[in-house]
Design an enzyme around this catalytic site. Structure first.
Site, PDB file in Angstrom:
ATOM      1  N   GLN A 193       0.866  -1.179   0.000  1.00 26.89           N
ATOM      2  CA  GLN A 193       0.000   0.000   0.000  1.00 26.89           C
ATOM      3  C   GLN A 193       0.897   1.222   0.000  1.00 26.89           C
ATOM      4  O   GLN A 193       1.723   1.386   0.902  1.00 26.89           O
ATOM      5  CB  GLN A 193      -0.906   0.009   1.237  1.00 26.89           C
ATOM      6  CG  GLN A 193      -1.759   1.254   1.384  1.00 26.89           C
ATOM      7  CD  GLN A 193      -2.801   1.382   0.302  1.00 26.89           C
ATOM      8  OE1 GLN A 193      -3.527   0.438   0.039  1.00 26.89           O
ATOM      9  NE2 GLN A 193      -2.869   2.533  -0.326  1.00 26.89           N
ATOM     10  N   ARG A 224       5.284   8.409   0.798  1.00 28.78           N
ATOM     11  CA  ARG A 224       5.755   7.577  -0.318  1.00 28.78           C
ATOM     12  C   ARG A 224       7.080   6.897   0.006  1.00 28.78           C
ATOM     13  O   ARG A 224       7.890   7.416   0.760  1.00 28.78           O
ATOM     14  CB  ARG A 224       5.928   8.420  -1.578  1.00 28.78           C
ATOM     15  CG  ARG A 224       4.620   8.873  -2.220  1.00 28.78           C
ATOM     16  CD  ARG A 224       4.893   9.562  -3.547  1.00 28.78           C
ATOM     17  NE  ARG A 224       3.679  10.099  -4.139  1.00 28.78           N
ATOM     18  CZ  ARG A 224       2.805   9.385  -4.858  1.00 28.78           C
ATOM     19  NH1 ARG A 224       3.046   8.094  -5.056  1.00 28.78           N
ATOM     20  NH2 ARG A 224       1.724   9.949  -5.357  1.00 28.78           N
ATOM     21  N   SER A 225       7.272   5.724  -0.600  1.00 29.33           N
ATOM     22  CA  SER A 225       8.535   4.971  -0.519  1.00 29.33           C
ATOM     23  C   SER A 225       8.936   4.668   0.923  1.00 29.33           C
ATOM     24  O   SER A 225      10.116   4.510   1.226  1.00 29.33           O
ATOM     25  CB  SER A 225       9.663   5.741  -1.227  1.00 29.33           C
ATOM     26  OG  SER A 225       9.322   5.992  -2.579  1.00 29.33           O
ATOM     27  N   ARG A 226       7.954   4.595   1.795  1.00 27.80           N
ATOM     28  CA  ARG A 226       8.171   4.296   3.211  1.00 27.80           C
ATOM     29  C   ARG A 226       9.006   5.359   3.924  1.00 27.80           C
ATOM     30  O   ARG A 226       9.566   5.097   4.986  1.00 27.80           O
ATOM     31  CB  ARG A 226       8.822   2.915   3.387  1.00 27.80           C
ATOM     32  CG  ARG A 226       7.944   1.753   2.896  1.00 27.80           C
ATOM     33  CD  ARG A 226       6.598   1.749   3.644  1.00 27.80           C
ATOM     34  NE  ARG A 226       5.789   0.585   3.367  1.00 27.80           N
ATOM     35  CZ  ARG A 226       4.761   0.560   2.516  1.00 27.80           C
ATOM     36  NH1 ARG A 226       4.431   1.659   1.838  1.00 27.80           N
ATOM     37  NH2 ARG A 226       4.054  -0.531   2.346  1.00 27.80           N
ATOM     38  N   LEU A 227       9.095   6.562   3.350  1.00 27.26           N
ATOM     39  CA  LEU A 227       9.775   7.673   4.011  1.00 27.26           C
ATOM     40  C   LEU A 227       8.752   8.434   4.850  1.00 27.26           C
ATOM     41  O   LEU A 227       8.456   9.606   4.610  1.00 27.26           O
ATOM     42  CB  LEU A 227      10.449   8.586   2.982  1.00 27.26           C
ATOM     43  CG  LEU A 227      11.542   7.933   2.138  1.00 27.26           C
ATOM     44  CD1 LEU A 227      12.128   8.941   1.144  1.00 27.26           C
ATOM     45  CD2 LEU A 227      12.646   7.375   3.032  1.00 27.26           C
TER      46      LEU A 227
END
Length: 215
Positions: free
Chosen positions: A10, A191-194
């Site tokens: 997700q 986004r991008s797990r940041l």
């Protein structure tokens, strides 16, 4: 496995969280996020996972409902003789987690725990629907029962007493706890797990220090 859990993904990209936009008071920040969850129509926006621990380090967790933000703490109600009640009496520290998945947000809170006053517990108990009052009195929460029929008999007996007297008193084993936080962590998916993570921690002078944590 029937489910390929490794492939579940997700992406989070709905909102941001920056220290410049956060309220300097973590309680007010919590109220802002609760208001957002209410406005979004999320189910049970005040639900929080409560983690407790025995003195020898055995943890347990369950979902309870936040019922007040006052007195410098977060209030919830339960049976004092339940597993969580017994653990809180023996080890009066706890952690809670709120998850507002549709808003891609979570909040962690840690702190010491104390009982709210008898007057506050009784006032809240009487504000509940009568069925909830009877249910709280009828259930020996967390104890082993023979079957559901035993629970229903307890309820029916108390319901009869209520119908005859028009009132039911708060059981002495049921009431409120207050978590007095020393740490809040607000998490916003990115986004991008940041992800954005802002932590409020009490300093030596009892003031809230706001810091950004790595995701």
């Amino acid at each position: 496995m029937l489910l390929d859990l490794e492939k579940l993904r997700q992406e989070y990209a709905e909102r941001t969280l920056d220290a410049s936009d956060a309220d300097p008071d973590p309680f007010r920040q919590l109220e802002h996020w609760l208001a957002d969850a209410l406005e979004a129509g999320l189910p049970e926006p005040n639900a929080m996972t409560l983690a407790t621990c025995t003195p020898d380090g055995k943890p347990s967790a369950r979902v309870v409902l936040l019922k007040g933000i006052e007195g410098g703490g977060l209030d919830f109600y339960t049976n004092y003789e339940s597993r969580k009640g017994r653990e809180l009496e023996e080890n009066p520290r706890a952690a809670v987690v709120f998850l507002w998945l549709e808003l891609q947000r979570q909040l962690r809170v840690e702190g010491r725990v104390e009982r709210v006053s008898e007057e506050q517990s009784s006032r809240y108990f009487q504000s509940r629907p009568i069925g909830s009052q009877i249910g709280a009195a009828a259930s020996p929460q967390s104890r082993i029962m023979n079957d559901r029929a035993e629970l229903e008999r307890n309820f029916a007996e108390l319901e009869k007493q209520y119908n005859e007297a028009g009132h039911i008193s708060r059981p002495p084993h049921w009431g409120g706890y207050r978590i007095i936080p020393d740490c809040f962590e607000f998490w916003q998916g990115r986004r991008s797990r940041l992800h954005d993570r802002l932590q409020y921690a009490l300093d030596a002078e009892g003031k809230w220090r706001l810091e950004r944590l790595a995701p």
